[in-house]
Scaffold this motif. Sequence first.
Motif, short mmCIF file in Angstrom:
data_model
loop_
_atom_site.label_atom_id
_atom_site.label_comp_id
_atom_site.label_asym_id
_atom_site.label_seq_id
_atom_site.Cartn_x
_atom_site.Cartn_y
_atom_site.Cartn_z
N ALA A 61 -85.55 -25.63 25.40
CA ALA A 61 -87.14 -25.95 25.50
C ALA A 61 -87.52 -25.90 24.05
O ALA A 61 -88.47 -26.49 23.47
CB ALA A 61 -87.71 -25.06 26.47
N TRP A 62 -87.16 -24.78 23.50
CA TRP A 62 -87.82 -24.57 22.02
C TRP A 62 -87.26 -25.85 21.16
O TRP A 62 -87.88 -26.32 20.19
CB TRP A 62 -87.48 -23.43 21.49
CG TRP A 62 -87.65 -22.93 20.12
CD1 TRP A 62 -88.81 -22.55 19.62
CD2 TRP A 62 -86.98 -23.15 19.04
NE1 TRP A 62 -88.81 -22.54 18.16
CE2 TRP A 62 -87.87 -22.82 17.75
CE3 TRP A 62 -85.53 -23.52 18.76
CZ2 TRP A 62 -87.31 -22.81 16.42
CZ3 TRP A 62 -85.10 -23.48 17.43
CH2 TRP A 62 -85.90 -22.99 16.27
N ILE A 63 -86.03 -26.13 21.42
CA ILE A 63 -85.21 -27.09 20.41
C ILE A 63 -85.95 -28.52 20.72
O ILE A 63 -86.45 -28.95 19.64
CB ILE A 63 -83.66 -27.18 20.77
CG1 ILE A 63 -83.14 -25.85 20.04
CG2 ILE A 63 -83.21 -28.41 19.92
CD1 ILE A 63 -81.71 -25.93 20.63
N LEU A 64 -86.16 -28.63 22.08
CA LEU A 64 -86.66 -30.03 22.24
C LEU A 64 -88.23 -30.07 21.66
O LEU A 64 -88.54 -31.20 20.92
CB LEU A 64 -86.72 -30.36 23.49
CG LEU A 64 -87.28 -31.59 24.19
CD1 LEU A 64 -86.54 -32.96 23.36
CD2 LEU A 64 -87.03 -31.64 25.65
N SER A 65 -88.84 -29.02 21.78
CA SER A 65 -90.54 -29.18 21.44
C SER A 65 -90.50 -29.02 19.85
O SER A 65 -91.53 -29.87 19.54
CB SER A 65 -91.21 -27.64 21.92
OG SER A 65 -90.61 -26.64 21.54
N VAL A 66 -89.67 -28.68 19.35
CA VAL A 66 -89.53 -28.68 17.68
C VAL A 66 -89.34 -30.14 17.52
O VAL A 66 -89.97 -30.63 16.48
CB VAL A 66 -88.67 -27.65 17.31
CG1 VAL A 66 -88.62 -27.97 15.64
CG2 VAL A 66 -89.25 -26.09 17.46
#
Length: 382
Positions: A366-371
């Motif tokens: 989720a963090w990778i995709l949101s960034v």
Amino acid sequence: TALLDLVVRALSTQLEAALGPGWLTSLLVDGVLGGAGTVLAFLPQIVILTVALELIDASGYLARGTFLVDRLLRFAGLGGRSFVPLLSAHACAVPAISASRIIRDPGQRLRTILVLPLMTCSARIPTFGLLIATFFAARSVWFRGGLFVALYFSGLGLGLIASLVLGRTVKRTSQPRPLVLEMPPYRVPQLSVVARVGWRAATRFVRDVGSVILVASVVLWALLTVPGPTAGTPPPDATPRVVAMHNSLAASVGRLLEPVTAPAGFDWRLNVGLIGSVGARELMVGTMGVIFGIEDAGDDSAPLAERLREAKRADGATAYSAATALALMAFFVIACQCMSTLAAVRRAPRSWRWPIFLFAYTYGAAWILSVVVFQVARAAGL
């Protein structure tokens, strides 16, 4: 669910009247009764979905639906028996995890359990609705509707992709075999048998999952209530609850995480909202309402939407934009922000290993995709 919510509110009112304001009252009302309310809120869904699945199975329809989707799901490393849990997870992942017991292959069952939280459940909808109405109100109804539909079905697509990836990292399935089922005749289910199945599902959920939810609720209460090492700056005329939130441990953790979440456009306030939503995804709206000094934001989100549009950073710049909204929605699509789901995952394999793995891989992805979403959207001028 509404009736159970009224019962919990009545008990909370009686406790507040008997004990008065204070730490003990807050612990019992927001921590213990709040956790009990979460358990009771899930209980009708567990019973209704279990009874519905038993009716479909006993009537002879379930075996036929399993055959229809078996070939499609095999491309993702799942199978026809995964169809019912995947379908149920769009309402709630907790009963879907219980429904995965029909999958005989241990590896395939584990893989199904680990992708069920990616399905777009109803608890995500309030946050999606708030962000779309706040930052895309000027867009056409077709754009907003298309965005919502894309968010809804992206969970299913990402779940199938995750299944392919997890097939190389978690317990492998046995040698693939063709699905062989005896096609039962159509028949009328026996209501006594269906009732016993529903009762067993309810008692098992309260016993195995409810205790974990209560403990997690008390921990979340402490994070959102106990003062932290850093003091915040609440808005003028803030209520005691808002002041406590700005000075809480969760706020301190949110500020500590800002360097990590800044590439995704999240500040400490969004971080606190995400911490609060670990209890249940729908709490994101209510937690953000408390941070911005708006009570009952879950009932009427219009004042909160205005505050989000007008929010400023410390340097006076606009805090949130459409790029931030897209990044936050992308985070919500993947992250497993539901302690009930984690408790149910722990019960299924009888191990803490897999809920910890589920929490880690969904939050990391989720963090990778949101960034990525935030940086691309900002570069596009949103």
